[in-house]
Write an enzyme that holds these catalytic residues in place. Structure first.
Site, PDB file in Angstrom:
ATOM      1  N   LYS A   9       4.681  72.668  55.235  1.00 40.57           N
ATOM      2  CA  LYS A   9       3.963  72.373  56.470  1.00 40.57           C
ATOM      3  C   LYS A   9       3.477  73.669  57.134  1.00 40.57           C
ATOM      4  O   LYS A   9       2.338  73.780  57.508  1.00 40.57           O
ATOM      5  CB  LYS A   9       4.847  71.589  57.442  1.00 40.57           C
ATOM      6  CG  LYS A   9       5.515  70.346  56.842  1.00 40.57           C
ATOM      7  CD  LYS A   9       4.523  69.212  56.593  1.00 40.57           C
ATOM      8  CE  LYS A   9       5.021  68.191  55.578  1.00 40.57           C
ATOM      9  NZ  LYS A   9       6.079  67.315  56.027  1.00 40.57           N
ATOM     10  N   ASP A  15      15.906  68.697  61.387  1.00 41.57           N
ATOM     11  CA  ASP A  15      14.793  68.813  60.439  1.00 41.57           C
ATOM     12  C   ASP A  15      13.631  69.451  61.195  1.00 41.57           C
ATOM     13  O   ASP A  15      13.077  68.852  62.105  1.00 41.57           O
ATOM     14  CB  ASP A  15      14.417  67.410  59.938  1.00 41.57           C
ATOM     15  CG  ASP A  15      13.171  67.398  59.051  1.00 41.57           C
ATOM     16  OD1 ASP A  15      12.556  68.461  58.835  1.00 41.57           O
ATOM     17  OD2 ASP A  15      12.801  66.299  58.583  1.00 41.57           O
ATOM     18  N   TRP A  46      10.331  60.117  59.503  1.00 42.75           N
ATOM     19  CA  TRP A  46      11.202  61.049  58.769  1.00 42.75           C
ATOM     20  C   TRP A  46      12.638  60.931  59.257  1.00 42.75           C
ATOM     21  O   TRP A  46      13.576  60.995  58.458  1.00 42.75           O
ATOM     22  CB  TRP A  46      10.683  62.479  58.885  1.00 42.75           C
ATOM     23  CG  TRP A  46       9.337  62.655  58.253  1.00 42.75           C
ATOM     24  CD1 TRP A  46       8.191  63.064  58.861  1.00 42.75           C
ATOM     25  CD2 TRP A  46       8.983  62.414  56.876  1.00 42.75           C
ATOM     26  NE1 TRP A  46       7.159  63.097  57.957  1.00 42.75           N
ATOM     27  CE2 TRP A  46       7.623  62.706  56.738  1.00 42.75           C
ATOM     28  CE3 TRP A  46       9.702  61.993  55.758  1.00 42.75           C
ATOM     29  CZ2 TRP A  46       6.945  62.576  55.525  1.00 42.75           C
ATOM     30  CZ3 TRP A  46       9.030  61.861  54.542  1.00 42.75           C
ATOM     31  CH2 TRP A  46       7.673  62.157  54.440  1.00 42.75           C
TER      32      TRP A  46
HETATM   33  C1  LIG Z   1       6.873  66.246  55.423  1.00 45.38           C
HETATM   34  C2  LIG Z   1       8.162  66.024  56.103  1.00 45.38           C
HETATM   35  C3  LIG Z   1       9.303  65.598  55.407  1.00 45.38           C
HETATM   36  C4  LIG Z   1       9.290  65.270  53.926  1.00 45.38           C
HETATM   37  O1  LIG Z   1       9.090  66.407  53.183  1.00 45.38           O
HETATM   38  P1  LIG Z   1       9.161  66.393  51.582  1.00 45.38           P
HETATM   39  O2  LIG Z   1       9.257  67.854  51.279  1.00 45.38           O
HETATM   40  O3  LIG Z   1       7.904  65.752  51.096  1.00 45.38           O
HETATM   41  O4  LIG Z   1      10.366  65.646  51.177  1.00 45.38           O
HETATM   42  C5  LIG Z   1      10.474  65.459  56.109  1.00 45.38           C
HETATM   43  N1  LIG Z   1      10.536  65.709  57.435  1.00 45.38           N
HETATM   44  C6  LIG Z   1       9.458  66.124  58.123  1.00 45.38           C
HETATM   45  C7  LIG Z   1       9.583  66.394  59.584  1.00 45.38           C
HETATM   46  C8  LIG Z   1       8.241  66.300  57.483  1.00 45.38           C
HETATM   47  O5  LIG Z   1       7.171  66.696  58.186  1.00 45.38           O
END
Ligand SMILES: *Cc1c(COP(=O)(O)O)cnc(C)c1O
Length: 360
Positions: free
Chosen positions: A195, A171, A101
């Site tokens: 998540k 993030d 990511w």
């Molecule tokens: C799942 C995830 C993403 C991507 O998320 P989307 O909503 O599918 O774009 C980005 N960063 C992290 C840390 C993630 O776990």
């Protein structure tokens, strides 16, 4: 009704209490005669829902008044572009690459300016967090970017990088509200909610007010400007209304559990059950350097692809779902977010012990 133990990395398990409440309110939300799904986002009723969600989130994270909370769409992945479009004034930014990511965010930033890899753990399949106490950071970078919890590899920054005075962008998709955070240490905190907080389709961004300006990269679409969403309190266009409503319920659920400090304690207790077993097991082993282990995503392997596949299959039959590791790394991964009850982890470990005895 048969609920399984769902170890999915995302979309992921939600608190049963929240799901039941949502079910009860499905046909008639509190006397409105309609579902929240059917409701105008300009109605008084919906305004209360989104305002209360924001207020509860502010409470939980102790968000200072000079930070805006935005409910956005496009997934966490859209932030990979929105961050440079809105913040790369010098067209230069530093990225710490600790997994897929972070790497995707780094690659996206290269479209908009000079993205510099400040550190990486790619040399050991992202199984650790690099030392970020004294990085070589050019003076003119606009920000330093991290992915705080690496969902796929199961690592977590236990200490934030020393950004040497530069803005920190994080993030937090897979560790959002799993423990307390000091919001003031960040310029932007953002995460996709699927998540640990709610249904897919909502991204929450917490942004320091002075960073929200009209000074964005030329060509930035209106919908990708933080300012348009901030000026309109997340109601510039139709927001992911139902998703935000569920997030609001989860915020209340977390408050009921005692807030983020209590959540952290519970998550530590839960993760320890699994990590302690992995440390003593003769068959299973964790793949991450101990001091960098995530409380949320726990990858593990047997060392044999065949046994891994057998384990995943038998676990599924026993009611433990989604234990297959990410397609890029294989093995297993148990995601044990806030809503995974401790019994789920205890029963998984009991099952792993039994599997180990049967396959010794
Ligand atoms: C799942 C995830 C993403 C991507 O998320 P989307 O909503 O599918 O774009 C980005 N960063 C992290 C840390 C993630 O776990």
């Amino acid at each position: 009704m048969a609920r399984v133990y769902n170890f999915s990395a995302g979309p992921a398990v939600l608190p049963e209490e929240v799901l039941k409440e949502a079910a009860e309110e499905m046909m008639d939300y509190r006397g409105s005669g309609m579902s929240v799904m059917e409701m105008s986002h300009r109605s008084k009723t919906y305004d209360n829902i989104i305002k209360e969600a924001e207020a509860d989130l502010r409470d939980l994270l102790n968000i200072p008044d000079n930070y805006k909370v935005l409910f956005l769409q496009g997934g966490a992945s859209q932030q990979f572009a929105m961050i440079p479009m809105n913040l790369m004034k010098n067209k230069k930014a530093g990225y710490i690459v600790t997994g897929q990511w972070a790497k995707k965010a780094y690659q996206e930033a290269k479209i908009y300016g000079e993205a510099i890899e400040l550190a990486s753990s790619a040399d050991e399949t992202f199984s650790y967090i690099p030392d970020c106490s004294d990085l070589d950071i050019p003076d003119d970078v606009d920000y330093v970017y991290i992915c705080e919890n690496n969902t796929i590899y199961g690592t977590k920054f236990k200490e934030l990088p020393n950004t040497k005075g530069h803005l920190l962008i994080s993030d937090v998709s897979s560790c959002f509200l799993s423990e307390p955070m000091d919001v003031e240490k960040y310029g932007v905190i953002y995460g996709g909610v699927q998540k640990n907080i709610g249904p897919a389709g909502v991204v929450i961004a917490i942004i320091r007010e002075d960073l929200i300006t009209d000074d964005v990269l030329p060509g930035t679409p209106t919908m990708l400007k933080y300012k348009i969403h901030a000026d309109n309190e997340s109601l510039y266009n139709t927001p992911p209304a139902y998703g935000i409503y569920i997030c609001g319920k989860v915020f209340k659920w977390i408050k009921k559990q005692g807030g983020l400090a209590a959540m952290k304690e519970y998550n530590e207790k839960k993760a320890a059950i699994l990590y302690d077993f992995l440390d003593e097991s003769k068959l299973f082993k964790g793949t991450v350097r101990k001091e960098d282990r995530s409380l949320m995503n726990v990858p593990f392997i047997t060392g044999s692809d065949e046994l891994d596949a057998k384990f995943i299959k038998e676990a599924k039959e026993a009611g433990f779902e989604n234990l297959k590791g990410h397609r890029s790394v294989g093995g297993m991964r148990a995601s044990i977010y806030n809503a995974m009850p401790i019994e789920g982890v205890e029963k998984l470990v009991a099952f792993m012990k039994e599997f180990e005895a049967n396959n010794a």
